[in-house]
Write a protein that holds these residues in place. Structure first.
Motif, PDB file in Angstrom:
ATOM      1  N   ASN A  53       0.968  -1.217  -0.074  1.00  0.00           N
ATOM      2  CA  ASN A  53      -0.032  -0.082  -0.077  1.00  0.00           C
ATOM      3  C   ASN A  53       0.980   1.178  -0.107  1.00  0.00           C
ATOM      4  N   GLN A  54       1.946   1.305   0.728  1.00  0.00           N
ATOM      5  CA  GLN A  54       2.935   2.260   0.892  1.00  0.00           C
ATOM      6  C   GLN A  54       3.563   2.560  -0.701  1.00  0.00           C
ATOM      7  N   ARG A  55       3.847   1.414  -1.404  1.00  0.00           N
ATOM      8  CA  ARG A  55       4.409   1.707  -2.697  1.00  0.00           C
ATOM      9  C   ARG A  55       3.381   2.254  -3.465  1.00  0.00           C
ATOM     10  N   PHE A  56       2.142   2.013  -3.430  1.00  0.00           N
ATOM     11  CA  PHE A  56       0.982   2.611  -4.203  1.00  0.00           C
ATOM     12  C   PHE A  56       0.945   4.112  -3.975  1.00  0.00           C
ATOM     13  N   ALA A  57       0.987   4.285  -2.749  1.00  0.00           N
ATOM     14  CA  ALA A  57       0.999   5.680  -2.251  1.00  0.00           C
ATOM     15  C   ALA A  57       2.070   6.481  -2.664  1.00  0.00           C
ATOM     16  N   ASP A  58       3.392   6.035  -2.541  1.00  0.00           N
ATOM     17  CA  ASP A  58       4.541   6.891  -2.999  1.00  0.00           C
ATOM     18  C   ASP A  58       4.245   6.933  -4.498  1.00  0.00           C
ATOM     19  N   ALA A  59       3.835   6.074  -5.327  1.00  0.00           N
ATOM     20  CA  ALA A  59       3.770   6.425  -6.494  1.00  0.00           C
ATOM     21  C   ALA A  59       2.816   7.334  -6.932  1.00  0.00           C
ATOM     22  N   ARG A  70      -2.129  11.068   2.131  1.00  0.00           N
ATOM     23  CA  ARG A  70      -2.593  12.281   2.669  1.00  0.00           C
ATOM     24  C   ARG A  70      -1.461  12.992   3.296  1.00  0.00           C
ATOM     25  N   GLU A  71      -0.800  11.774   4.116  1.00  0.00           N
ATOM     26  CA  GLU A  71       0.450  12.511   4.824  1.00  0.00           C
ATOM     27  C   GLU A  71       1.658  12.717   3.899  1.00  0.00           C
ATOM     28  N   LEU A  72       1.666  12.197   2.767  1.00  0.00           N
ATOM     29  CA  LEU A  72       2.939  12.431   1.676  1.00  0.00           C
ATOM     30  C   LEU A  72       2.239  13.931   0.976  1.00  0.00           C
ATOM     31  N   ARG A  73       0.872  14.131   0.629  1.00  0.00           N
ATOM     32  CA  ARG A  73       0.328  15.103  -0.195  1.00  0.00           C
ATOM     33  C   ARG A  73      -0.823  15.763   0.323  1.00  0.00           C
ATOM     34  N   PRO A  74      -0.834  16.359   1.369  1.00  0.00           N
ATOM     35  CA  PRO A  74      -1.787  16.933   1.856  1.00  0.00           C
ATOM     36  C   PRO A  74      -2.557  17.754   0.824  1.00  0.00           C
TER      37      PRO A  74
END
Ligand code: ADQ
Length: 525
Positions: A181-187, A213-217
């Protein structure tokens, strides 16, 4: 898996399809001045192509620099790879309502789709296909076993479908689920334009909203669950239940197939996180208002209706009818999945033949059931059971050349399905639990003469819309037998009365409407 069509930003190959289409449709996207000049000089097409190529290149360059303003994240990409006659890997769009419904928005918004290409070899670099950017996510063999087959399909899938197969709670599967899931969120974080919109699909990616959301609010996040969402009594079994609820709450909008599922989720935000949900909203701990609602998904109804009237379908109908003999047809079309109630359907059919409620000389059950998720134990077991039962029924009631069950263990294309829908006197859709079930809607859209009988489980999401189907409880074998008998004997008038209401509904509530409703609520029109 090496793509040949691994088109880099704005290359002529990437833009040629769009240019051609725009020229053909006369729907130019360039400025008026160049149209006039081109028309007057008679070099309209050539200049169009050139102008569009430049435009496309510019668009792709811009997209590369600024990111995509509309992104779809799903476990799978909407394209399948295949090897052409020269041994090169090519890509073609996989058919599917979801991609068709989201396509206009993907094209309008310089969209991108992030997902797994299937397989475990190194995926290609992002490429453009049919007006959208395709961003493949790599999964290793271990990821497939633990994130996909394990946590997604042997933990969440059974848990969300009434735990009819015991869900397995394995800590290393959970860790892998978090990692992927983190890999998808990073992408997504890398790909999304400032203030863009990200639309995440389904149970494999429930943690992505919060991670993103944490990466890109700055981005707007929507999530849609295609499968049921269970009540607290079941969901509470999940050792990581709080994390999943928090994960989903990272979205601005969370969509479910039916109201009950939305309600179940809202209740959990109160019970596990101490929030105070109202009817369709809940305020998250960080003060964001999250919309939670039902958006029943549907099909491209007009397209099915058109297909059902086509010459190819007529041709197939002749072939099928002569192969099946002069018998009335009961039809089942499902992925081979224990949630679909295929075993109960076979039981009902067998008992009705044995009790004389159906005459084996006059009826055939056509069951299309391509195997799925075969590496998951419960699916392999189901396949054995279903095949044994089909063999048993044919042994007892079939005659040489005339089986009582015509079992098709492979996937059919849409034309073949439409032909079967056209000739089926009775369609049996009997899941024990189903988020929506699109097959029943496809049957209704294909009934161009307005007759036919749909037997539909009360536990399919679709039952909340198709109230004029012959509704049944798949746990109640005797009750189902009665409903089948009643539908089997229904007059043409009764059939048409029911079908007409269902057709009206399916045409009015098609997948385009689903997409426009949910995207509108997500703030993009
Ligand atoms: P599925 O469980 O895969 O989807 P369903 O909605 O029944 O189930 O079918 C999806 C598509 O697959 C349909 O277009 C259908 O025609 C096709 N299909 C099914 N069986 C087939 C077969 N034997 N051969 C060829 N094609 C077949 C999940 C949820 C559902 C939800 C959908 C969409 O489990 O509840 O309706 O997503 O949200």
């Amino acid at each position: 898996m090496k793509p040949v069509k691994n088109v880099e930003k704005g290359s002529p190959e990437g833009s040629s399809a769009i240019t051609k289409q725009e020229v053909q449709t006369g729907n130019p996207t360039y400025d008026n001045k160049s149209i006039k000049i081109n028309r007057n000089t008679g070099t309209y097409q050539e200049n169009n192509a050139e102008t569009n190529q430049n435009k496309q290149q510019h668009k792709a360059d811009k997209m590369e620099q600024e990111g995509s303003t509309f992104l779809v994240l799903a476990n799978r990409l909407p394209v399948d790879s295949y090897t052409d006659e020269n041994g090169n890997v090519q890509w073609k769009r996989s058919p599917g309502g979801l991609v068709t419904a989201l396509e206009p928005m993907l094209k309008k918004r310089e969209g991108a789709w992030i997902g797994w290409a299937g397989g475990t070899s190194e995926p290609p670099a992002p490429f453009r296909e049919d007006g959208m950017k395709i961003v493949p996510i790599q999964l290793t063999q271990e990821d497939v076993e633990e994130y996909y087959e394990g946590f997604s399909n042997a933990t969440l899938w059974p848990l969300y479908h009434d735990a009819m197969v015991t869900p397995k709670f394995d800590r290393s599967w959970w860790d892998k689920y978090v990692e992927v899931n983190q890999r998808f969120a990073d992408a997504a974080a890398k790909e999304a334009a400032e203030g863009g919109t990200v639309f995440i699909q389904d149970y494999q990616l429930q943690l992505v909203p919060q991670m993103l959301r944490e990466l890109r609010p700055d981005v707007r996040i929507g999530f849609f669950l295609h499968i049921p969402f269970p009540p607290k009594e079941l969901f509470s079994q999940l050792p990581w239940r709080r994390r999943v609820v928090e994960g989903l709450l990272g979205a601005d909008l969370i969509g479910f197939q039916v109201q009950g599922a939305a309600r179940n989720f809202l209740d959990l935000t109160r019970d596990f996180l101490g929030l105070s949900p109202t009817e369709n909203t809940v305020v998250a701990k960080d003060g964001r208002k999250v919309k939670v609602d039902d958006y029943p998904i549907s099909i491209s109804s007009k397209e099915y209706d058109r297909l059902a009237r086509s010459a190819e379908v007529e041709k197939l109908i002749h072939r099928y009818l002569s192969e099946l003999g002069n018998r009335r047809i009961i039809l089942g079309v499902d992925r081979l999945d224990y949630t679909k109630g295929i075993d109960r359907r076979l039981k009902v059919y067998r008992e009705m033949l044995a009790d004389g409620m159906l005459d084996p000389e006059e009826v055939v059950l056509v069951q299309v059931a391509p195997p799925s998720r075969e590496r998951v134990e419960s699916y392999a077991k189901l396949r054995e059971e279903v095949e044994r039962e089909v063999g048993g029924i044919n042994g007892e009631f079939g005659r040489f050349g005339l089986p009582a069950v015509d079992y098709i263990p492979r996937s059919l294309n849409r034309t073949e399905l439409a032909a079967l829908f056209r000739i089926a006197d009775l369609m049996m859709v009997t899941p024990i639990r189903d988020g929506m079930n699109l097959v029943c809607k496809e049957y209704v859209a294909s009934r161009i003469f307005g007759n036919g009988n749909l037997i539909l489980s009360e536990f399919a999401g679709a039952a909340q819309e198709l109230k004029d189907a012959w509704l049944c409880n798949p746990h109640d074998i005797d009750g189902m037998k009665e409903v089948v008998k009643e539908a089997w004997d229904a007059s043409e008038e009764e059939q048409k009365r029911r079908m007409s209401t269902m057709r009206d509904h399916v045409f009015e509530h098609d997948v385009d409407r689903w997409a426009s409703d949910i995207l509108h609520d997500l703030g993009i029109d």
